[in-house]
Motif scaffolding. Structure first.
Motif, PDB file in Angstrom:
ATOM      1  N   PRO A 189      17.120  39.501 -84.786  1.00 44.68           N
ATOM      2  CA  PRO A 189      16.879  40.181 -86.056  1.00 44.68           C
ATOM      3  C   PRO A 189      17.136  41.688 -85.933  1.00 44.68           C
ATOM      4  O   PRO A 189      16.917  42.290 -84.885  1.00 44.68           O
ATOM      5  N   ASP A 190      17.630  42.266 -87.041  1.00 45.40           N
ATOM      6  CA  ASP A 190      17.961  43.691 -87.027  1.00 45.40           C
ATOM      7  C   ASP A 190      16.732  44.581 -86.943  1.00 45.40           C
ATOM      8  O   ASP A 190      16.711  45.574 -86.237  1.00 45.40           O
ATOM      9  N   ASN A 191      15.699  44.224 -87.678  1.00 48.97           N
ATOM     10  CA  ASN A 191      14.520  45.073 -87.745  1.00 48.97           C
ATOM     11  C   ASN A 191      13.316  44.290 -87.244  1.00 48.97           C
ATOM     12  O   ASN A 191      12.888  43.330 -87.872  1.00 48.97           O
ATOM     13  N   ILE A 192      12.808  44.687 -86.132  1.00 52.40           N
ATOM     14  CA  ILE A 192      11.638  44.039 -85.566  1.00 52.40           C
ATOM     15  C   ILE A 192      10.469  45.009 -85.694  1.00 52.40           C
ATOM     16  O   ILE A 192      10.540  46.134 -85.201  1.00 52.40           O
ATOM     17  N   SER A 193       9.428  44.586 -86.374  1.00 50.77           N
ATOM     18  CA  SER A 193       8.252  45.444 -86.481  1.00 50.77           C
ATOM     19  C   SER A 193       7.033  44.663 -86.024  1.00 50.77           C
ATOM     20  O   SER A 193       6.822  43.522 -86.417  1.00 50.77           O
ATOM     21  N   ILE A 194       6.279  45.294 -85.177  1.00 50.55           N
ATOM     22  CA  ILE A 194       5.054  44.699 -84.648  1.00 50.55           C
ATOM     23  C   ILE A 194       3.912  45.619 -85.019  1.00 50.55           C
ATOM     24  O   ILE A 194       3.926  46.809 -84.693  1.00 50.55           O
ATOM     25  N   GLU A 195       2.939  45.074 -85.696  1.00 47.78           N
ATOM     26  CA  GLU A 195       1.774  45.867 -86.076  1.00 47.78           C
ATOM     27  C   GLU A 195       0.644  45.554 -85.115  1.00 47.78           C
ATOM     28  O   GLU A 195       0.216  44.415 -84.983  1.00 47.78           O
ATOM     29  N   LEU A 196       0.190  46.580 -84.454  1.00 49.35           N
ATOM     30  CA  LEU A 196      -0.903  46.434 -83.510  1.00 49.35           C
ATOM     31  C   LEU A 196      -2.204  46.840 -84.181  1.00 49.35           C
ATOM     32  O   LEU A 196      -2.246  47.828 -84.925  1.00 49.35           O
ATOM     33  N   PRO A 197      -3.274  46.123 -83.918  1.00 44.23           N
ATOM     34  CA  PRO A 197      -4.553  46.509 -84.523  1.00 44.23           C
ATOM     35  C   PRO A 197      -5.065  47.804 -83.890  1.00 44.23           C
ATOM     36  O   PRO A 197      -4.736  48.140 -82.753  1.00 44.23           O
ATOM     37  N   ASP A 198      -5.868  48.531 -84.662  1.00 49.36           N
ATOM     38  CA  ASP A 198      -6.460  49.753 -84.132  1.00 49.36           C
ATOM     39  C   ASP A 198      -7.482  49.399 -83.062  1.00 49.36           C
ATOM     40  O   ASP A 198      -8.369  48.575 -83.271  1.00 49.36           O
ATOM     41  N   VAL A 199      -7.337  50.028 -81.932  1.00 53.06           N
ATOM     42  CA  VAL A 199      -8.247  49.784 -80.826  1.00 53.06           C
ATOM     43  C   VAL A 199      -9.000  51.076 -80.564  1.00 53.06           C
ATOM     44  O   VAL A 199      -8.394  52.109 -80.279  1.00 53.06           O
TER      45      VAL A 199
END
Length: 120
Positions: free
Chosen positions: A79-89
């Motif tokens: 995929p062209d755009n990979i976005s991973i959202e990480l939770p606030d730690v």
């Protein structure tokens, strides 16, 4: 015996999945060069450097690497755009804790050879 079978399997795999199959056309290349009027550099430039149709076009197309051979290809779609959202730690504050035991609490073990490990 096992070595010969391994070499056979490796050769079959390479011939089926890569352009090594073109190497089997080397006798045609040697035969065509023997009939060619000129030196090797002229032969390579004439046949592999922008070759136009001539009287022996069919023989020229049988030479190695003149046209692509079908090979097994594996394609992977990324995929062209990979976005991973990480939770606030939240970072917990560091607290310096004293060891579970201290040297002064175990005075009865000091006379023994076997002593508990000391905290550095």
């Amino acid at each position: 015996m096992i070595r010969n079978i391994a070499i056979l399997f490796a050769a079959v795999y390479l011939l089926a999945t890569t352009q090594f199959i073109e190497l089997l056309k080397l006798p045609i290349l040697i035969e065509h060069y023997a009939a060619y009027q000129g030196d090797l550099l002229d032969f390579v430039v004439h046949h592999y450097g922008g070759h136009e149709k001539d009287a022996d076009w069919d023989t020229d197309m049988k030479l190695p690497f003149m046209k692509g051979s079908p090979v097994m290809m594996t394609l992977a779609n990324v995929p062209d755009n990979i976005s991973i959202e990480l939770p606030d730690v939240s970072v917990l504050p560091f607290e310096r804790k004293t060891p579970y035991y201290q040297l002064g609490h175990y005075d009865n073990y000091l006379s023994s050879i076997f002593q508990p490990p000391r905290f550095c």
